[in-house]
Scaffold this motif. Structure first.
Motif, PDB file in Angstrom:
ATOM      1  N   HIS A 173       0.836  -1.270  -0.038  1.00  0.00           N
ATOM      2  CA  HIS A 173       0.029   0.017   0.211  1.00  0.00           C
ATOM      3  C   HIS A 173       0.747   1.321   0.003  1.00  0.00           C
ATOM      4  N   TRP A 174       1.291   1.779  -1.188  1.00  0.00           N
ATOM      5  CA  TRP A 174       2.163   2.965  -1.352  1.00  0.00           C
ATOM      6  C   TRP A 174       1.732   4.035  -1.450  1.00  0.00           C
ATOM      7  N   PHE A 175       0.373   4.506  -1.473  1.00  0.00           N
ATOM      8  CA  PHE A 175      -0.085   5.514  -1.913  1.00  0.00           C
ATOM      9  C   PHE A 175       0.392   6.672  -1.031  1.00  0.00           C
ATOM     10  N   VAL A 176       0.800   6.831   0.149  1.00  0.00           N
ATOM     11  CA  VAL A 176       1.341   7.779   0.809  1.00  0.00           C
ATOM     12  C   VAL A 176       2.566   8.193   0.420  1.00  0.00           C
ATOM     13  N   TYR A 177       3.392   7.278   0.098  1.00  0.00           N
ATOM     14  CA  TYR A 177       4.759   7.578  -0.544  1.00  0.00           C
ATOM     15  C   TYR A 177       4.610   8.408  -2.017  1.00  0.00           C
ATOM     16  N   ALA A 178       3.476   8.179  -2.599  1.00  0.00           N
ATOM     17  CA  ALA A 178       3.293   9.146  -3.833  1.00  0.00           C
ATOM     18  C   ALA A 178       2.803  10.298  -3.267  1.00  0.00           C
ATOM     19  N   HIS A 179       2.314  10.538  -2.235  1.00  0.00           N
ATOM     20  CA  HIS A 179       2.055  11.878  -1.933  1.00  0.00           C
ATOM     21  C   HIS A 179       3.237  12.523  -1.467  1.00  0.00           C
ATOM     22  N   LEU A 180       4.169  11.864  -0.613  1.00  0.00           N
ATOM     23  CA  LEU A 180       5.463  12.613  -0.221  1.00  0.00           C
ATOM     24  C   LEU A 180       6.161  12.781  -1.425  1.00  0.00           C
ATOM     25  N   ALA A 181       6.120  11.959  -2.535  1.00  0.00           N
ATOM     26  CA  ALA A 181       7.147  12.301  -3.547  1.00  0.00           C
ATOM     27  C   ALA A 181       6.310  13.360  -4.151  1.00  0.00           C
ATOM     28  N   ALA A 182       5.008  13.606  -4.405  1.00  0.00           N
ATOM     29  CA  ALA A 182       4.693  14.845  -5.109  1.00  0.00           C
ATOM     30  C   ALA A 182       4.889  16.023  -4.391  1.00  0.00           C
ATOM     31  N   ALA A 183       4.697  15.959  -3.040  1.00  0.00           N
ATOM     32  CA  ALA A 183       5.290  17.216  -1.967  1.00  0.00           C
ATOM     33  C   ALA A 183       6.588  17.537  -2.323  1.00  0.00           C
ATOM     34  N   SER A 184       7.585  16.467  -2.595  1.00  0.00           N
ATOM     35  CA  SER A 184       8.920  16.832  -2.549  1.00  0.00           C
ATOM     36  C   SER A 184       9.196  17.488  -3.847  1.00  0.00           C
ATOM     37  N   TRP A 185       8.622  17.224  -4.731  1.00  0.00           N
ATOM     38  CA  TRP A 185       8.654  17.717  -6.248  1.00  0.00           C
ATOM     39  C   TRP A 185       8.122  18.995  -6.276  1.00  0.00           C
ATOM     40  N   VAL A 186       7.097  19.322  -5.685  1.00  0.00           N
ATOM     41  CA  VAL A 186       6.330  20.718  -5.763  1.00  0.00           C
ATOM     42  C   VAL A 186       7.268  21.652  -5.015  1.00  0.00           C
ATOM     43  N   THR A 187       7.572  21.337  -3.540  1.00  0.00           N
ATOM     44  CA  THR A 187       8.360  22.129  -2.702  1.00  0.00           C
ATOM     45  C   THR A 187       9.545  22.420  -2.783  1.00  0.00           C
ATOM     46  N   GLY A 188      10.155  21.586  -3.365  1.00  0.00           N
ATOM     47  CA  GLY A 188      11.892  21.321  -3.101  1.00  0.00           C
ATOM     48  C   GLY A 188      12.242  20.897  -1.963  1.00  0.00           C
ATOM     49  N   VAL A 189      11.391  20.581  -0.951  1.00  0.00           N
ATOM     50  CA  VAL A 189      11.736  20.002   0.333  1.00  0.00           C
ATOM     51  C   VAL A 189      12.434  18.505   0.232  1.00  0.00           C
ATOM     52  N   GLU A 190      13.432  18.384   0.939  1.00  0.00           N
ATOM     53  CA  GLU A 190      13.931  16.807   1.008  1.00  0.00           C
ATOM     54  C   GLU A 190      13.234  15.958   1.423  1.00  0.00           C
ATOM     55  N   PRO A 191      12.986  14.902   0.975  1.00  0.00           N
ATOM     56  CA  PRO A 191      11.852  13.743   1.438  1.00  0.00           C
ATOM     57  C   PRO A 191      12.368  13.481   2.814  1.00  0.00           C
ATOM     58  N   LEU A 192      13.682  13.517   3.350  1.00  0.00           N
ATOM     59  CA  LEU A 192      14.067  13.332   4.692  1.00  0.00           C
ATOM     60  C   LEU A 192      13.263  14.106   5.736  1.00  0.00           C
ATOM     61  N   VAL A 193      13.315  15.547   5.268  1.00  0.00           N
ATOM     62  CA  VAL A 193      12.689  16.297   6.088  1.00  0.00           C
ATOM     63  C   VAL A 193      11.321  16.390   6.201  1.00  0.00           C
ATOM     64  N   LEU A 194      10.614  15.951   5.044  1.00  0.00           N
ATOM     65  CA  LEU A 194       9.085  15.671   4.653  1.00  0.00           C
ATOM     66  C   LEU A 194       8.611  14.330   5.749  1.00  0.00           C
ATOM     67  N   LEU A 195       9.572  13.476   5.539  1.00  0.00           N
ATOM     68  CA  LEU A 195       9.199  12.298   6.389  1.00  0.00           C
ATOM     69  C   LEU A 195       9.353  12.464   7.895  1.00  0.00           C
ATOM     70  N   PHE A 196      10.315  13.007   8.403  1.00  0.00           N
ATOM     71  CA  PHE A 196      10.861  13.176   9.708  1.00  0.00           C
ATOM     72  C   PHE A 196      10.361  14.327  10.617  1.00  0.00           C
ATOM     73  N   ARG A 197       9.732  15.309   9.834  1.00  0.00           N
ATOM     74  CA  ARG A 197       9.228  16.438  10.684  1.00  0.00           C
ATOM     75  C   ARG A 197       7.747  17.014   9.912  1.00  0.00           C
ATOM     76  N   LEU A 198       7.539  16.896   8.684  1.00  0.00           N
ATOM     77  CA  LEU A 198       6.449  18.039   8.226  1.00  0.00           C
ATOM     78  C   LEU A 198       5.188  17.226   7.873  1.00  0.00           C
ATOM     79  N   PHE A 199       5.230  15.901   7.203  1.00  0.00           N
ATOM     80  CA  PHE A 199       4.033  15.460   6.547  1.00  0.00           C
ATOM     81  C   PHE A 199       2.923  14.967   7.669  1.00  0.00           C
ATOM     82  N   MET A 200       3.262  14.674   8.570  1.00  0.00           N
ATOM     83  CA  MET A 200       2.397  13.997   9.665  1.00  0.00           C
ATOM     84  C   MET A 200       1.210  15.094  10.543  1.00  0.00           C
ATOM     85  N   LEU A 201       2.196  16.320  10.523  1.00  0.00           N
ATOM     86  CA  LEU A 201       1.368  17.347  11.410  1.00  0.00           C
ATOM     87  C   LEU A 201       0.049  17.678  10.887  1.00  0.00           C
TER      88      LEU A 201
END
Length: 728
Positions: A173-201
């Motif tokens: 079930h990989w849809f959440v990784y598609a969201h994080l990948a899209a967020a990284s493309w659009v914002t330029g934020v590192e996937p590491l920062v998205l995963l460890f700090r931002l996406f869940m809030l």
């Protein structure tokens, strides 16, 4: 912002991510919610629904545009939404919105306090032990590099494969990784920062608001919505042992930083329940609601595998009850059930490729694991043993206590047949039974019960409100009952003083003594209440339910405060902070260099397969190379791959199984352990390997890899080689 800044997130990243969430997801989703979904709501509920719809549409859009090789085109859907709602006169009114519910001030402040708590909880339980820099980053939970690698895979490829084992299909079930990948493309934020700090809030906040929305609508009171939120966020099993962590017996929250799939699935499932309640309890349903329900069902399908089966159980229960009571088929429910089953079958046969991923029918596997954690023993016990049966009874007792409020509906039995109640109770029953029926090498069966917690909490709150209203118990009497239960629970913990895990030579009978004492204390009290109120059994029931519920919710947190004063035993499961780094700081530098200087389609070979460098046995949960480079690796760690799970059966340790393709791993390792131009070139001609990512702690800095490949970069013990064409 202050908390995120203190834990290493730049202002630029916060601003870009915040703008993306607001303008790229929440606002276009909000416009669509207003156009498609009627009824009055609060502004917070509209925003939460809009954000959740934004996630669902974004994922589906990203799958299409990533497959077309144009990932940034994912922004076409919000831009198109804005254009349509500006150009079409009938849609312009949705920019202002319709008349909304008036929100009590205390409600808004309560949700704000819950949000503050969730941020503080995230900082204390996750940010503190999961840094963005080395050395602490190298000691992150072993699942985090796995999640990070999948983000990199979805960022560059569609359809995705397992990045740690090249060519292995990603049946997951990989849809959440598609969201994080899209967020990284659009914002330029590192996937590491998205995963460890931002996406869940934002997901946590939207989830809380929507759970409160269901509680308010089902019970008909704002205070009930707040209690539903409290039951969902703060719930705990009634822990009568010393210490705050008793392994799997400590229930997990539906929103977890360590499980992005669970968090994403939990959020997307809430609107399904909201729309389903509308469908069950309203005579007329607009076409827009059906459209939204279809979108959310498809999104849940690929977000988390546990939700659709539980939903199907709830819908089937409604169909059976309606046919039995009224001798008619509820066609609306049947349509949703058929749609749910179709989505489930598509997920099983296409997204998951019929792969069982380690999930097998193994009754009481979870309670046997609980027994091992409570007793501190590694030995296996049979599913029909007295120990397994005893721990199962404890687990069942924890459910009975935690959701004791449900019994309050017996004061008005017809409410148990209310469709919304039937659906949520069936989801809870399905989650409990599936947890005890199935087994998994990493105990993923527990996610069935985790999925059901919020809906059992809502029904429990409903039961409490019904019986308390009917009994008209004075608030002070309820407060006395709750206080007595808290005092009794904490006293039992301290008097018996059972520490988990049990020490060597201690009898497992100790596990049951606190709970036997609790029953011995509770049953006479319940009996006296019944005798004293023979003509007012409802009053006795209300007081009893208030007391027992207090054991499962506030008493659990009071016990945490008490246990914090008692030192945790060595190795006893307390939060000991970051562990020993399993990968060095130089790996990040080398990995980032390779990501910057290679093509996303390039294949990498590495000599790191085993977590912690130990090869006897080899713990194959090693994912850092694919995580840091965002590149596919010929063979890295294979523990979580579908093929590895196919070779697993009970009695084996999944992460210690050998790699199934011996020829591939032998050719891979030969290029590092006995390097030559021929051995390295074989990787290029046979598999298309373009790069070698070398941990020179294994090979030594004086290895002969340079004879067959060109050294391009070195950082400490890590080196990156390029394999040229036509190496002799």
């Amino acid at each position: 912002m202050t908390v995120l800044g203190a834990f290493g997130v730049s202002v630029r990243d916060m601003a870009c991510f915040g703008a993306y969430i607001a303008l790229g997801l929440a606002l276009p989703g909000l416009l669509l919610i207003r156009a498609l979904y009627g009824g009055r709501r609060t502004l917070a509920e509209e925003i939460a629904l809009g954000l959740t719809l934004g996630y669902a549409i974004e994922v589906l859009a990203y799958v299409a545009v990533r497959a077309a090789g144009m990932p940034l085109l994912v922004m076409a859907w919000p831009i198109t939404t804005y254009a349509v709602f500006i150009a079409v006169p009938r849609l312009r009114r949705h920019w202002r919105g319709r008349r909304r519910l008036t929100t009590p001030l205390w409600w808004s402040w309560s949700l704000a306090l819950v949000t503050i708590y969730l941020i503080a909880w995230s900082a204390a339980k996750f940010f503190r032990t999961h840094a963005l820099t080395w050395p602490a980053l190298g000691a992150a939970n072993l699942d985090m590099p796995f999640h990070l690698a999948l983000i990199g895979e979805l960022k560059h490829h569609m359809p995705p494969t397992v990045p740690m084992v090249a060519g292995e299909p990603l049946f997951y079930h990989w849809f959440v990784y598609a969201h994080l990948a899209a967020a990284s493309w659009v914002t330029g934020v590192e996937p590491l920062v998205l995963l460890f700090r931002l996406f869940m809030l934002p997901m946590m906040v939207a989830f809380v608001v929507l759970i409160g929305m269901i509680g308010r609508r089902v019970v008909g009171a704002w205070s009930a919505g707040l209690l539903a939120v409290a039951g969902t966020v703060f719930m705990e099993a009634p822990n009568l042992y010393l210490g705050t962590s008793v392994g799997i017996f400590t229930w997990r929250p539906p929103q977890s930083w360590l499980s992005p799939t669970q968090a994403f699935g939990a959020l997307l499932f809430v609107p399904v329940v909201i729309l389903l309640i509308d469908l069950l309890e309203r005579r007329r349903i607009a076409l827009g609601s059906w459209v939204l329900l279809g979108v959310f069902l498809v999104a849940v399908m690929g977000a988390k595998a546990t939700y659709l089966p539980l939903l199907a159980i709830g819908l089937a229960a409604i169909v059976v009850i309606e046919v039995a009571r009224r001798r008619r088929v509820p066609w609306r429910v049947l349509v949703v059930l058929v749609t749910t089953v179709m989505c489930f079958l598509y997920a099983q046969f296409v997204l998951f490729g019929q792969a069982r991923l380690g999930m097998i029918v193994e009754p009481l596997a979870m309670t046997r694991k609980i027994w091992a954690e409570l007793t501190g023993q590694d030995g296996d016990i049979g599913p029909l043993s007295a120990s397994a049966f005893g721990v199962t009874l404890l687990y069942l007792l924890s459910w009975v206590i935690e959701w004791c409020g449900i019994w309050g509906l017996l004061s008005r039995p017809r409410l148990l047949l209310r469709p919304a109640v039937v659906v949520m109770l069936s989801i809870g029953a399905g989650g409990f039974c599936a947890t005890l029926l199935f087994g998994h090498p990493h105990h993923a069966e527990m996610y069935f019960s985790v999925a059901s917690y919020p809906y059992l909490a809502i029904v429990a709150v409903y039961g409490i409100f019904v019986i308390v209203r009917l009994a008209q118990v004075p608030p002070r009497v309820t407060a006395y009952a709750v206080g007595a239960a808290i005092v009794a629970t904490c006293s039992i913990r301290m008097i018996f003083g059972v520490r988990i895990p049990l020490g060597p030579g201690q009898s497992e009978i100790l596990l049951y003594r606190p709970y036997i004492a609790f029953a011995a204390l509770a049953l006479p009290v319940i009996g006296l209440l019944l005798l004293a109120n023979r003509r007012r059994l409802v009053v006795a029931g209300a007081i009893t339910i208030s007391m027992v519920t207090a054991v499962g919710l506030p008493a659990a947190w009071a016990a945490r405060v008490l246990s914090s004063a008692v030192p945790a035993p060595a190795g006893g499961g307390a939060d000991t902070g970051p562990g020993v780094p399993v990968i060095r700081r130089d790996a990040l530098t080398a990995g980032r260099w390779l990501r910057a200087h290679s093509d996303p389609d390039d294949l990498v070979a590495t000599d790191t397969h085993c977590r912690g460098k130990s090869e006897n046995p080899c713990d194959s949960r090693e994912f850092w190379v694919s995580a840091l480079t965002e590149r596919r690796v010929l063979v890295e760690g294979w523990a979580f791959s579908p093929a590895n799970y196919q070779h697993w059966h009970r009695g084996l340790v999944a992460e210690h199984l050998p790699f199934w393709d011996q020829e591939r791993i032998q050719l891979n390792d030969a290029a590092f352990r006995s390097p030559s131009a021929a051995s390295i070139q074989r990787l290029r001609t046979r598999y298309g390997v373009r790069w070698l990512f070398v941990d020179e702690q294994h090979t030594g800095a004086d290895s002969k890899i340079g004879d067959g490949a060109n050294l391009r970069f070195r950082s400490g013990d890590y080196a990156v080689y390029e394999v040229p064409d036509g190496t002799a």
